[in-house]
Design an enzyme around this catalytic site. Structure first.
Site, PDB file in Angstrom:
ATOM      1  N   ASP A  96      24.455   4.761  -4.583  1.00 22.24           N
ATOM      2  CA  ASP A  96      23.762   5.206  -3.376  1.00 22.24           C
ATOM      3  C   ASP A  96      24.026   4.195  -2.256  1.00 22.24           C
ATOM      4  O   ASP A  96      24.246   3.018  -2.521  1.00 22.24           O
ATOM      5  CB  ASP A  96      22.262   5.286  -3.682  1.00 22.24           C
ATOM      6  CG  ASP A  96      21.499   6.024  -2.609  1.00 22.24           C
ATOM      7  OD1 ASP A  96      22.135   6.734  -1.807  1.00 22.24           O
ATOM      8  OD2 ASP A  96      20.258   5.913  -2.584  1.00 22.24           O
ATOM      9  N   GLU A  97      24.005   4.629  -1.017  1.00 24.17           N
ATOM     10  CA  GLU A  97      24.171   3.731   0.147  1.00 24.17           C
ATOM     11  C   GLU A  97      25.418   2.855   0.001  1.00 24.17           C
ATOM     12  O   GLU A  97      25.366   1.637   0.185  1.00 24.17           O
ATOM     13  CB  GLU A  97      22.931   2.830   0.304  1.00 24.17           C
ATOM     14  CG  GLU A  97      21.602   3.558   0.348  1.00 24.17           C
ATOM     15  CD  GLU A  97      21.270   4.138   1.719  1.00 24.17           C
ATOM     16  OE1 GLU A  97      22.195   4.279   2.540  1.00 24.17           O
ATOM     17  OE2 GLU A  97      20.103   4.467   1.946  1.00 24.17           O
ATOM     18  N   ARG A 130      15.625   9.207  12.663  1.00 31.21           N
ATOM     19  CA  ARG A 130      14.410   9.221  11.848  1.00 31.21           C
ATOM     20  C   ARG A 130      13.455  10.306  12.326  1.00 31.21           C
ATOM     21  O   ARG A 130      12.544  10.685  11.633  1.00 31.21           O
ATOM     22  CB  ARG A 130      13.654   7.881  11.898  1.00 31.21           C
ATOM     23  CG  ARG A 130      14.386   6.665  11.359  1.00 31.21           C
ATOM     24  CD  ARG A 130      14.978   6.873  10.023  1.00 31.21           C
ATOM     25  NE  ARG A 130      16.385   7.246  10.155  1.00 31.21           N
ATOM     26  CZ  ARG A 130      17.111   7.731   9.174  1.00 31.21           C
ATOM     27  NH1 ARG A 130      16.589   7.916   7.988  1.00 31.21           N
ATOM     28  NH2 ARG A 130      18.382   8.070   9.356  1.00 31.21           N
ATOM     29  N   LYS A 173      21.136  14.157   1.144  1.00 27.14           N
ATOM     30  CA  LYS A 173      22.012  13.413   0.250  1.00 27.14           C
ATOM     31  C   LYS A 173      21.304  13.066  -1.048  1.00 27.14           C
ATOM     32  O   LYS A 173      21.901  13.141  -2.120  1.00 27.14           O
ATOM     33  CB  LYS A 173      22.510  12.171   0.987  1.00 27.14           C
ATOM     34  CG  LYS A 173      22.251  10.907   0.266  1.00 27.14           C
ATOM     35  CD  LYS A 173      22.151   9.715   1.143  1.00 27.14           C
ATOM     36  CE  LYS A 173      20.803   9.086   0.862  1.00 27.14           C
ATOM     37  NZ  LYS A 173      20.805   7.639   1.049  1.00 27.14           N
ATOM     38  N   THR A 174      20.031  12.704  -0.979  1.00 27.51           N
ATOM     39  CA  THR A 174      19.316  12.361  -2.203  1.00 27.51           C
ATOM     40  C   THR A 174      19.192  13.589  -3.097  1.00 27.51           C
ATOM     41  O   THR A 174      19.310  13.509  -4.313  1.00 27.51           O
ATOM     42  CB  THR A 174      17.925  11.792  -1.884  1.00 27.51           C
ATOM     43  OG1 THR A 174      18.068  10.774  -0.903  1.00 27.51           O
ATOM     44  CG2 THR A 174      17.288  11.195  -3.122  1.00 27.51           C
ATOM     45  N   GLN A 208      25.592   4.613   9.211  1.00 31.44           N
ATOM     46  CA  GLN A 208      24.305   3.970   8.945  1.00 31.44           C
ATOM     47  C   GLN A 208      24.471   2.612   8.279  1.00 31.44           C
ATOM     48  O   GLN A 208      23.558   2.108   7.632  1.00 31.44           O
ATOM     49  CB  GLN A 208      23.431   4.877   8.076  1.00 31.44           C
ATOM     50  CG  GLN A 208      22.964   6.121   8.796  1.00 31.44           C
ATOM     51  CD  GLN A 208      21.964   6.923   7.984  1.00 31.44           C
ATOM     52  OE1 GLN A 208      20.858   6.485   7.730  1.00 31.44           O
ATOM     53  NE2 GLN A 208      22.370   8.106   7.562  1.00 31.44           N
TER      54      GLN A 208
END
Length: 788
Positions: A241-242, A636, A54-55, A272
């Site tokens: 973002d987020e 993770r 995504k980044t 998330q």
DNA sequence: CGGAACCAGTTTTTT
DNA sequence: ACTGGTTCCG
């Protein structure tokens, strides 16, 4: 208009700019990623699962906007939650464009952009442009005063509670007038009234808290059409973002700004969303298509991070949640280990086992390549779980780092020193004055402070001025009076140095030295040799003095004290980057956005994880958030993940038998391998007399446990683990003798009682008896040197 | 003012 | 269990 002075005139975009430059940055994007990069106009929701790049998509999108000339760098508003994310984004955009980005002034955290906007329009909410930003300490002190003044019992109604209530309202963009009737019962029915008083007090102090950085901006936009319109026109492209972590205030902020161009691209993952307890609204991301009609929803579902089994385990857990937007993660990878599941007798056993497993991983184990410690992380639900690991790792000499522990700038001595700096810049900073007027002890107690307060209030001046008047009138007698005069002189002198633009590092050193603040942490001078450097009072004090030295060092990267203070209030980063390989220990929350080849997930026990508190407070909603946390934890891991639980654990001091987490049952069985040795449970039986039999039986009856048992008998006894030879550091061994006084970073001072290879038995003065590896200990004399 | 004794809250946390 | 805060006393 003055507020746009630094905005260059908008130049019409030329057609040729749109096609001009090469676009190598498209290489390596998969189709949805590419779609997310190229769909520049209109609202876009990028639903990006864990590890789906995504980044990469987000930063490429910015690079594309700039490269094609669709927008100039200062017309793009890009917001993140953390400074780290902002930095990374900046660096990656620059990298993609092959040059440093000439000013993306509006790329930053919600809060830093909030400050920037608020400084331009402070007067619209009754502040001056140089307002200060309060930290939580200042905030609590202020609230405490208000509570006392309102005659409320501080015991029953602690300031902390009020702070939470107010914070919650601010997160929801509620000014005191807007707090709904349903909330009026808060804080013993006095919440709203105190909130209003608090806001008034902040204005008088020309200060705001963190919540205000967002709330005030929303207020400004809502009440000043003309201001809002300018920004609406200016920000042609908005990226967030987020997005799943946004609260109501942030949501309004974005909605208001996006009305003209409607080019908003939000990136997030509803699975998330783990910050509901501090005001984040998953609803924001769930409602996106309704809020922004015509929105394009793009799903990034190809995972590049984890092995298929890890992905399967994570997906099966999160599938138990309701109301998801829904994504199906897949990977092209085929190889890989299953998620491992192991039970332990208690928390100490768990820590011991993980320590051994980490040593095994370093040498390569079970088909894994040897791993460096930087590749390994332990992710816990609550920070108190970290202690067992720290203790164990210190004992066996395994280097570790704790991520997100107490932050440097939040330490008491650092805040005290910074209060002195604040006063040097502005002597009227009452909160700073209150903090340090009697630090170090100057013989100024409550009585003296009340006198100063009365003097200040009746003359309508700051505490500093009030104190000055008292001293001038000779109304402060005795030792206290003299000391106060000395402090005021100091403040004047330091302030003059600020005005003279003296070197800020020298200034800081002078302030710290002349304030005599460090003496608080030193032993009294030796009467025979008063010039000799003085020793720290104890290990803790030595650490504090060390921190003050660090503070001075940190000043070097700033031009002046003001710049430094502004930075600190917004960026509470723990900057220290060390090169040594270390295992990372952190909370699941702190782990979001990170990845590691090997991940340990200890403490999967009902009540601990999912946390009882989360379930009690918000019920099903809380449980689902915990489940998302489990999903974050599992995702993770790249190649290796171990979930573990203990049968017994100390909770608030007393032993409790634990039941394996329900999340264990929710993991896809085919993705999980049960490991551990059955013999261990025989040992457990021997010890069981000590513990509550009945409660323990529950643990053995839970579904997770039964499955574990079934698997174990299927597989028979597990294989004994190979042990690695311990390399003994001879230098370290020979450096100490029995009976010697030594110092340890964590346990403080102690005396060696026995030496066994490179392990020392030490009786610590504070921490009691411990076995510690020699290299973590130094001779006591060496630790006593004092910085100032 | 400093130390002892007592008491309550604590488990997620960024800015 | 442990911390941090408050209160009470010399």
């Amino acid at each position: 208009m003055s507020e746009f002075e630094d905005f260059p005139d908008r130049i019409p975009l030329s057609q040729q700019a749109l096609s001009a430059r090469p676009t190598t940055y498209f290489d390596g994007l998969n189709p949805p990623q590419r779609e997310a990069v190229e769909t520049l106009d209109g609202p876009v929701l990028m639903l990006a699962g864990a590890g789906t790049g995504k980044t990469k998509a987000l930063t490429t999108r910015i690079a594309h906007l700039l490269n094609t000339g669709t927008a100039r760098p200062n017309e793009v508003l890009a917001v993140t939650f953390t400074n780290k994310a902002a930095r990374e984004m900046k660096a990656r955009v620059a990298n993609l464009l092959g040059q440093t980005v000439e000013g993306m002034p509006w790329l930053g955290t919600f809060h830093s952009i909030g400050v920037k906007l608020l400084r331009r329009h402070a007067e619209l909410v009754g502040l001056k442009t140089n307002f200060t930003i309060l930290d939580t300490d200042d905030q609590l002190r202020l609230l405490k005063q208000l509570i006392t003044a309102a005659n409320i019992d501080e015991k029953r109604w602690p300031p902390r509670h009020l702070a939470n209530v107010i914070d919650d309202w601010k997160n929801r963009a509620l000014t005191p007038e807007k707090v709904p009737a349903g909330d009026h019962g808060a804080f013993n029915h006095r919440g709203v009234e105190l909130y209003a008083e608090y806001q008034t007090r902040l204005k008088t102090l020309n200060a705001c808290d963190f919540g205000d950085l967002l709330l005030h901006v929303v207020t400004i936009f809502q009440e000043n059409e003309d201001v809002l319109e300018k920004y609406q026109r200016w920000f042609r492209y908005i990226l967030v973002d987020e997005y799943q972590d946004t609260n109501v205030a942030q949501y309004l902020w974005l909605r208001l700004l996006t009305q003209t161009h409607k080019n908003i691209c939000c990136v997030g993952d509803d699975d998330q969303s783990i910050y509901g307890w501090r005001g984040a609204e998953v609803g924001n991301i769930l409602r996106f298509e309704k809020d922004f009609p015509g929105a394009r929803v793009i799903r990034l579902e190809q995972n590049y991070r984890s092995t298929p089994h890890i992905l399967a385990a994570a997906s099966s857990v999160i599938a138990a949640n309701t109301g998801r937007l829904g994504k199906t993660l897949f990977t092209e990878a085929t190889e890989g280990e299953k998620v491992r599941l192991i039970s332990h007798w208690d928390g100490e056993d768990e820590a011991r086992w993980i320590g051994e497993e980490i040593e095994a991983l370093q040498g390569g184990t079970r088909g894994m390549e040897p791993r460096g410690l930087n590749d390994i992380a332990i992710l816990v639900r609550a920070s108190h779980q970290m202690r067992a690991f720290e203790d164990r790792f210190l004992t066996i000499g395994l280097p570790y780092r704790v991520i997100g522990g107490p932050r440097f700038y939040e330490r008491m001595e650092i805040r005290d020193a910074m209060a002195y700096f604040r006063l040097a810049i502005s002597r009227d900073d009452d909160l700073a004055f209150e903090r340090i007027y009697n630090k170090p002890k100057r013989g100024l107690g409550d009585k003296a402070f009340q006198k100063i307060q009365i003097s200040a209030r009746s003359n309508g001046v700051s505490l500093y001025e009030g104190a000055k008047l008292l001293v001038a009138a000779g109304e402060m007698g005795g030792k206290g009076g003299k000391e106060l005069a000395k402090l005021l002189d100091g403040l004047d002198r330091w302030h003059q140095m600020v005005l003279d633009a003296r070197d800020h590092i020298e200034l800081a050193e002078v302030i710290i030295d002349e304030s005599e603040y460090p003496e608080m942490y030193m032993l009294p001078p030796d009467p025979d040799q008063p010039e000799k450097p003085r020793k720290a009072r104890d290990a803790e004090a030595a650490g504090r003095l060390e921190n003050l030295k660090e503070l001075i060092k940190a000043l070097e990267s700033f031009e002046n004290l003001q710049g430094f203070l502004e930075h600190v209030s917004l960026v509470m980063d723990n900057a220290s980057e060390d090169e040594e390989e270390k295992v990372s220990i952190m909370t699941l929350h702190a782990a979001k956005g990170l990845e590691f080849p090997a991940v340990f997930l200890p403490g999967w026990e009902d009540g601990l994880f999912p946390s009882q508190r989360a379930m009690d407070e918000t019920g099903l909603k809380g449980l689902e958030e915990e489940r998302r946390l489990a999903y974050v934890g599992l995702t993770r891991a790249e190649e290796y993940a171990v979930v573990s639980f203990a049968q017994n654990r100390q909770v608030f001091g007393s032993w409790q038998s634990q039941i394996p987490s329900r999340f264990i049952d929710e993991m896809d069985q085919d993705a999980v391998e049960v490991i551990g040795d059955a013999g261990q449970h025989a040992t457990a039986e021997v010890q069981s007399d000590l513990y509550d039999q009945a409660a323990r039986a529950d643990a053995y009856n839970s579904p997770g446990w039964r499955r574990l048992q079934a698997r174990q008998s299927q597989r028979g006894m597990s294989q004994p683990r190979e042990t690695r030879n311990v390399v003994i550091d001879l230098d370290a061994v020979s450096a100490f003798t029995t009976g010697e006084r030594v110092f340890h970073d964590k346990f403080g001072y102690g005396t060696i009682t026995a030496i066994e290879g490179d392990k020392l038995d030490i009786s610590f003065e504070k921490a009691g008896f411990k076995k510690v590896v020699a290299k973590f200990v130094k001779a006591a004399a060496a630790a006593d040197d004092v910085p100032f």
